[in-house]
Scaffold this motif. Structure first.
Motif, PDB file in Angstrom:
ATOM      1  N   GLU A   1      97.267  52.364  26.243  1.00 15.84           N
ATOM      2  CA  GLU A   1      97.309  53.629  25.517  1.00 15.84           C
ATOM      3  C   GLU A   1      98.405  53.673  24.466  1.00 15.84           C
ATOM      4  OE1 GLU A   1      97.575  56.459  28.686  1.00 15.84           O
ATOM      5  OE2 GLU A   1      95.386  56.539  28.977  1.00 15.84           O
ATOM      6  N   ARG A   2      99.381  52.786  24.575  1.00 10.51           N
ATOM      7  CA  ARG A   2     100.475  52.750  23.601  1.00 10.51           C
ATOM      8  C   ARG A   2     100.198  51.801  22.440  1.00 10.51           C
ATOM      9  NH1 ARG A   2     105.523  54.845  24.720  1.00 10.51           N
ATOM     10  NH2 ARG A   2     105.646  55.964  26.701  1.00 10.51           N
TER      11      ARG A   2
ATOM     12  N   THR B   1      96.885  50.511  32.006  1.00 10.06           N
ATOM     13  CA  THR B   1      96.330  51.626  31.223  1.00 10.06           C
ATOM     14  C   THR B   1      97.408  52.243  30.337  1.00 10.06           C
ATOM     15  OG1 THR B   1      94.666  52.122  32.906  1.00 10.06           O
ATOM     16  CG2 THR B   1      95.211  53.878  31.346  1.00 10.06           C
TER      17      THR B   1
ATOM     18  N   ARG C   1      88.782  49.855  25.188  1.00 12.16           N
ATOM     19  CA  ARG C   1      89.429  50.520  24.053  1.00 12.16           C
ATOM     20  C   ARG C   1      89.338  49.682  22.778  1.00 12.16           C
ATOM     21  NH1 ARG C   1      91.669  51.821  28.794  1.00 12.16           N
ATOM     22  NH2 ARG C   1      92.503  53.933  29.102  1.00 12.16           N
TER      23      ARG C   1
END
Length: 281
Positions: free
Chosen positions: A224-225, A220, A274
């Protein structure tokens, strides 16, 4: 300009797009607990001896004049009847290596590929890497596979001379990175931000090490990066149980700090949620 390499793999299909030649640089600043290329970790040249097929004829021992401390004379290499002994690490001049690589450029172009500089860690020999990238400019597609562990100025200069970056993101957490790779994750993450802002096409590669890098928390944090105009996809690489097979060849013992018997979690959902393109190798 000279550099030290330990292998050249022709017709590679896993180090960038198309058919490629991959050049493996010797030496790496990290000491990843799961590394499957122990001969690439140190910069020093070394003897590598395969035990598979050994006749135990004793010829290598008979010609050795420094049994307590190898001086890399190469006499044992010459006498092995099955060619199971070699010296890992060859110094090549940039022009010399370029001439060797360029013989396949036309074939690589037809296969939609090019040349990939890997390791070890190619950024450990940044000046030689830059020389090779500049020699190959306009002649073939140029990629590097890197952990990103180097000075920001060095990384920024390399980005000006490369067509694709295969960027390894292993562990985001600082304590975990130090424990399992021997180094801080901070320089890697700083250079990743530079890469995201550079516009250079890049692929994020994540080794899935059971209970270490394959956790929901770590994946995760990686997801997210991810971003940037140059981002292409994530490649997940499940741990191979044969990763430690080369250590005995280098006279070392493989000591993983994780349970190899546990299969890695292959969690693509974290990225798919995502809208991040992801594949498993």
């Amino acid at each position: 300009m000279k550099g030290r390499i330990f292998s050249i793999e022709e017709f590679s299909l896993y180090d960038g797009p198309g058919i490629r030649t991959t050049v493996f640089f010797k030496g790496c600043p990290l000491s990843c607990n799961w590394c499957h290329s122990p001969e690439g970790q140190g910069y020093a040249r070394q003897i590598v001896k395969s035990g598979n097929g050994c006749l135990h004829c004793g010829k290598c021992a008979a010609v050795c004049t420094h049994p307590g401390a190898c001086v890399l004379c190469g006499e044992c290499v010459k006498v092995c009847p099955r060619s199971l002994i070699r010296i890992s690490g060859e110094d090549r001049e940039a022009e010399q290596l370029y001439k060797k690589l360029s013989k396949n450029f036309a074939l690589l172009e037809r296969g939609g590929g090019g040349v990939t500089f890997s390791g070890g860690e190619p950024l450990m020999q940044a000046e030689f890497l830059l020389e090779m990238l500049r020699l190959c400019e306009g002649k073939t597609h140029r990629a590097i596979q890197t952990s990103g562990y180097c000075a920001e100025t060095t990384f920024s200069e390399v980005l000006k001379n490369v067509d694709l970056v295969l960027y390894d993101l292993k562990l985001i957490d600082e304590d975990a990175a130090k424990r399992y790779t021997g180094k801080s994750s901070a320089p890697i993450l700083r250079n990743f931000e530079i890469l995201k802002g550079s516009g250079v096409p890049f692929v994020v590669r994540v080794p899935l090490i059971p209970t270490v890098t394959d956790t929901e928390k770590n994946l995760t944090a990686i997801a997210e990066r991810i971003g940037g105009a140059g981002f292409l996809k994530v490649e997940l690489e499940p741990y191979n149980k044969f990763a430690g097979s080369k250590y005995a060849m280098c006279g070392r013992e493989y000591l993983p700090q994780f349970d190899e018997s546990v299969p890695p979690e292959i969690n693509t959902k974290i990225f798919e949620e995502r809208n991040i393109k992801v594949s498993v190798y």
